[in-house]
Design a protein around this motif. Structure first.
Motif, PDB file in Angstrom:
ATOM      1  N   ASP A  97       0.783  -1.128  -0.087  1.00  0.00           N
ATOM      2  CA  ASP A  97       0.001   0.245  -0.157  1.00  0.00           C
ATOM      3  C   ASP A  97       0.939   1.307   0.117  1.00  0.00           C
ATOM      4  O   ASP A  97       1.712   1.201   0.884  1.00  0.00           O
ATOM      5  N   GLY A  98       0.743   2.130  -0.973  1.00  0.00           N
ATOM      6  CA  GLY A  98       1.329   3.314  -1.003  1.00  0.00           C
ATOM      7  C   GLY A  98       2.481   3.687  -1.847  1.00  0.00           C
ATOM      8  O   GLY A  98       3.135   4.341  -1.836  1.00  0.00           O
ATOM      9  N   ALA A  99       3.102   2.396  -2.222  1.00  0.00           N
ATOM     10  CA  ALA A  99       4.202   2.186  -3.051  1.00  0.00           C
ATOM     11  C   ALA A  99       3.962   3.066  -4.301  1.00  0.00           C
ATOM     12  O   ALA A  99       2.915   2.614  -4.909  1.00  0.00           O
ATOM     13  N   SER A 100       5.070   3.555  -4.866  1.00  0.00           N
ATOM     14  CA  SER A 100       5.040   4.420  -6.027  1.00  0.00           C
ATOM     15  C   SER A 100       6.034   4.130  -6.810  1.00  0.00           C
ATOM     16  O   SER A 100       6.137   4.729  -7.944  1.00  0.00           O
ATOM     17  N   GLY A 101       6.873   3.106  -6.493  1.00  0.00           N
ATOM     18  CA  GLY A 101       7.929   2.891  -7.618  1.00  0.00           C
ATOM     19  C   GLY A 101       9.093   2.293  -6.845  1.00  0.00           C
ATOM     20  O   GLY A 101       9.549   2.713  -5.473  1.00  0.00           O
ATOM     21  N   SER A 102      10.056   1.739  -7.610  1.00  0.00           N
ATOM     22  CA  SER A 102      11.317   1.338  -7.042  1.00  0.00           C
ATOM     23  C   SER A 102      12.168   2.417  -6.519  1.00  0.00           C
ATOM     24  O   SER A 102      12.143   3.577  -6.992  1.00  0.00           O
ATOM     25  N   GLY A 103      12.864   2.146  -5.264  1.00  0.00           N
ATOM     26  CA  GLY A 103      13.719   3.176  -4.828  1.00  0.00           C
ATOM     27  C   GLY A 103      13.190   4.066  -3.980  1.00  0.00           C
ATOM     28  O   GLY A 103      13.863   5.028  -3.691  1.00  0.00           O
ATOM     29  N   ARG A 104      11.937   4.039  -3.735  1.00  0.00           N
ATOM     30  CA  ARG A 104      11.075   5.098  -2.735  1.00  0.00           C
ATOM     31  C   ARG A 104      11.041   4.723  -1.421  1.00  0.00           C
ATOM     32  O   ARG A 104      11.537   3.523  -0.793  1.00  0.00           O
ATOM     33  N   GLU A 105      10.567   5.359  -0.461  1.00  0.00           N
ATOM     34  CA  GLU A 105      10.493   5.001   0.996  1.00  0.00           C
ATOM     35  C   GLU A 105       9.675   3.689   1.031  1.00  0.00           C
ATOM     36  O   GLU A 105      10.018   3.039   1.983  1.00  0.00           O
ATOM     37  N   ILE A 106       8.631   3.532   0.402  1.00  0.00           N
ATOM     38  CA  ILE A 106       7.848   2.247   0.624  1.00  0.00           C
ATOM     39  C   ILE A 106       8.277   1.291  -0.519  1.00  0.00           C
ATOM     40  O   ILE A 106       8.355   1.682  -1.704  1.00  0.00           O
ATOM     41  N   PRO A 107       8.821   0.165   0.018  1.00  0.00           N
ATOM     42  CA  PRO A 107       9.245  -0.853  -1.125  1.00  0.00           C
ATOM     43  C   PRO A 107       8.370  -1.213  -2.154  1.00  0.00           C
ATOM     44  O   PRO A 107       7.245  -1.286  -1.870  1.00  0.00           O
ATOM     45  N   TRP A 108       8.788  -1.113  -3.104  1.00  0.00           N
ATOM     46  CA  TRP A 108       7.907  -1.641  -4.515  1.00  0.00           C
ATOM     47  C   TRP A 108       7.820  -2.955  -4.680  1.00  0.00           C
ATOM     48  O   TRP A 108       6.898  -3.439  -4.743  1.00  0.00           O
ATOM     49  N   TRP A 109       8.804  -3.721  -4.371  1.00  0.00           N
ATOM     50  CA  TRP A 109       8.536  -5.183  -4.250  1.00  0.00           C
ATOM     51  C   TRP A 109       8.295  -5.735  -2.796  1.00  0.00           C
ATOM     52  O   TRP A 109       8.909  -5.044  -1.712  1.00  0.00           O
ATOM     53  N   THR A 110       7.703  -6.617  -2.587  1.00  0.00           N
ATOM     54  CA  THR A 110       7.252  -7.378  -1.147  1.00  0.00           C
ATOM     55  C   THR A 110       8.197  -8.288  -0.930  1.00  0.00           C
ATOM     56  O   THR A 110       8.281  -9.136  -1.505  1.00  0.00           O
ATOM     57  N   ASP A 111       9.044  -8.314   0.195  1.00  0.00           N
ATOM     58  CA  ASP A 111       9.828  -9.277   1.056  1.00  0.00           C
ATOM     59  C   ASP A 111       8.745 -10.579   1.153  1.00  0.00           C
ATOM     60  O   ASP A 111       7.860 -10.263   1.955  1.00  0.00           O
ATOM     61  N   VAL A 112       9.257 -11.585   1.044  1.00  0.00           N
ATOM     62  CA  VAL A 112       8.605 -12.951   1.314  1.00  0.00           C
ATOM     63  C   VAL A 112       9.485 -13.458   2.580  1.00  0.00           C
ATOM     64  O   VAL A 112      10.760 -13.805   2.225  1.00  0.00           O
ATOM     65  N   GLU A 113       8.937 -14.079   3.502  1.00  0.00           N
ATOM     66  CA  GLU A 113       9.372 -14.841   4.462  1.00  0.00           C
ATOM     67  C   GLU A 113       9.828 -16.186   4.120  1.00  0.00           C
ATOM     68  O   GLU A 113       9.072 -16.932   3.434  1.00  0.00           O
ATOM     69  N   GLU A 114      11.204 -16.533   4.216  1.00  0.00           N
ATOM     70  CA  GLU A 114      11.519 -17.852   4.094  1.00  0.00           C
ATOM     71  C   GLU A 114      11.045 -18.792   5.286  1.00  0.00           C
ATOM     72  O   GLU A 114      11.289 -18.471   6.433  1.00  0.00           O
ATOM     73  N   VAL A 115      10.616 -19.842   4.890  1.00  0.00           N
ATOM     74  CA  VAL A 115       9.898 -20.846   6.054  1.00  0.00           C
ATOM     75  C   VAL A 115      10.857 -22.039   5.968  1.00  0.00           C
ATOM     76  O   VAL A 115      10.768 -22.735   7.050  1.00  0.00           O
ATOM     77  N   PHE A 116      11.615 -22.483   5.085  1.00  0.00           N
ATOM     78  CA  PHE A 116      12.428 -23.454   5.032  1.00  0.00           C
ATOM     79  C   PHE A 116      13.628 -23.431   4.247  1.00  0.00           C
ATOM     80  O   PHE A 116      13.470 -22.595   3.163  1.00  0.00           O
ATOM     81  N   ARG A 117      14.531 -23.965   4.544  1.00  0.00           N
ATOM     82  CA  ARG A 117      15.919 -23.815   3.820  1.00  0.00           C
ATOM     83  C   ARG A 117      16.781 -25.025   3.894  1.00  0.00           C
ATOM     84  O   ARG A 117      17.001 -25.657   5.246  1.00  0.00           O
ATOM     85  N   PHE A 118      17.296 -25.881   2.652  1.00  0.00           N
ATOM     86  CA  PHE A 118      18.134 -27.022   3.039  1.00  0.00           C
ATOM     87  C   PHE A 118      19.109 -26.582   1.854  1.00  0.00           C
ATOM     88  O   PHE A 118      19.146 -26.151   1.050  1.00  0.00           O
ATOM     89  N   GLU A 119      20.563 -26.630   2.630  1.00  0.00           N
ATOM     90  CA  GLU A 119      21.654 -25.973   1.939  1.00  0.00           C
ATOM     91  C   GLU A 119      22.628 -27.253   1.348  1.00  0.00           C
ATOM     92  O   GLU A 119      23.824 -27.151   1.162  1.00  0.00           O
ATOM     93  N   GLY A 120      21.948 -28.460   1.804  1.00  0.00           N
ATOM     94  CA  GLY A 120      22.848 -29.834   1.189  1.00  0.00           C
ATOM     95  C   GLY A 120      23.788 -30.213   2.375  1.00  0.00           C
ATOM     96  O   GLY A 120      23.465 -29.907   3.567  1.00  0.00           O
ATOM     97  N   GLY A 121      24.962 -30.706   1.850  1.00  0.00           N
ATOM     98  CA  GLY A 121      25.990 -30.919   2.931  1.00  0.00           C
ATOM     99  C   GLY A 121      25.906 -32.691   3.079  1.00  0.00           C
ATOM    100  O   GLY A 121      25.229 -33.434   2.218  1.00  0.00           O
ATOM    101  N   SER A 122      26.897 -33.079   3.917  1.00  0.00           N
ATOM    102  CA  SER A 122      26.718 -34.460   3.888  1.00  0.00           C
ATOM    103  C   SER A 122      25.650 -35.424   4.471  1.00  0.00           C
ATOM    104  O   SER A 122      24.897 -34.584   5.313  1.00  0.00           O
ATOM    105  N   SER A 123      25.317 -36.374   3.943  1.00  0.00           N
ATOM    106  CA  SER A 123      24.150 -37.096   4.455  1.00  0.00           C
ATOM    107  C   SER A 123      24.503 -37.781   5.849  1.00  0.00           C
ATOM    108  O   SER A 123      25.698 -38.307   6.239  1.00  0.00           O
ATOM    109  N   ALA A 124      23.694 -38.340   6.590  1.00  0.00           N
ATOM    110  CA  ALA A 124      23.780 -38.855   7.727  1.00  0.00           C
ATOM    111  C   ALA A 124      24.245 -40.208   7.805  1.00  0.00           C
ATOM    112  O   ALA A 124      23.841 -41.056   6.819  1.00  0.00           O
TER     113      ALA A 124
END
Length: 124
Positions: A97-124
Motif C-alpha cells: 500500500d502506498g508504493a509508487s516505484g522502485s527506490g522510494r520510501e515504501i518498498p516496490w517489491w514485497t519481501d517474502v518470509e523464508e519458511v524452510f531452507r536446505f543447503e545440502g551437506g553430507s548425508s547422515a
C-alpha cells in the motif's frame, strides 16, 4: 567494518498481464550497467521467475556484502539502475500500500518470509 555474510532475499510483485512479453524481452537483454551495479553492491545469484496464473514475479538473490541497508541505498542512487526501474516499474503493480516505484520510501517489491531452507551437506 563488518564481516561479509550471505543473506538470501525473496521478493514478489504483480506483473501486468499485458506487459508479460515485453517484460521478458527486456530481461533477456538487461543493460550491462544494471548488471554492474548488482555486482558492485554485492548482489549475486539473482533470478526472477514468472508464475502466469497469478501474474506473479518472484525474485531471488543473495547479498554477500557487510552492510545491506547501505548497499541497497547506494544501488537505488545508481543512475543506470534508476533508468532501468523507470522502464520496468511501469510493467508492474506493487502489493505494498502506498508504493509508487522502485527506490522510494515504501518498498516496490514485497519481501517474502523464508519458511524452510536446505543447503545440502553430507548425508547422515
Amino acid at each position: 567494518m563488518s564481516t561479509p555474510h550471505t543473506k538470501r532475499i525473496c521478493q514478489i510483485i504483480k506483473l501486468k498481464p499485458e506487459c508479460a512479453d515485453e517484460y521478458k524481452e527486456v530481461h533477456r537483454n538487461v543493460w550491462p550497467g544494471v548488471l554492474n551495479a548488482l555486482r558492485r553492491y554485492h548482489i549475486v545469484d539473482y533470478s526472477i521467475n514468472h508464475y502466469p496464473p497469478l501474474n506473479l514475479l518472484i525474485a531471488n538473490f543473495k547479498y554477500t556484502g557487510s552492510d545491506f541497508e547501505k548497499d541497497m541505498k547506494a544501488i537505488g542512487e545508481d543512475e543506470e539502475t534508476q533508468r532501468w526501474w523507470r522502464l520496468t516499474d511501469s510493467m508492474q503493480e506493487s502489493f505494498n500500500d502506498g508504493a509508487s516505484g522502485s527506490g522510494r520510501e515504501i518498498p516496490w517489491w514485497t519481501d517474502v518470509e523464508e519458511v524452510f531452507r536446505f543447503e545440502g551437506g553430507s548425508s547422515a
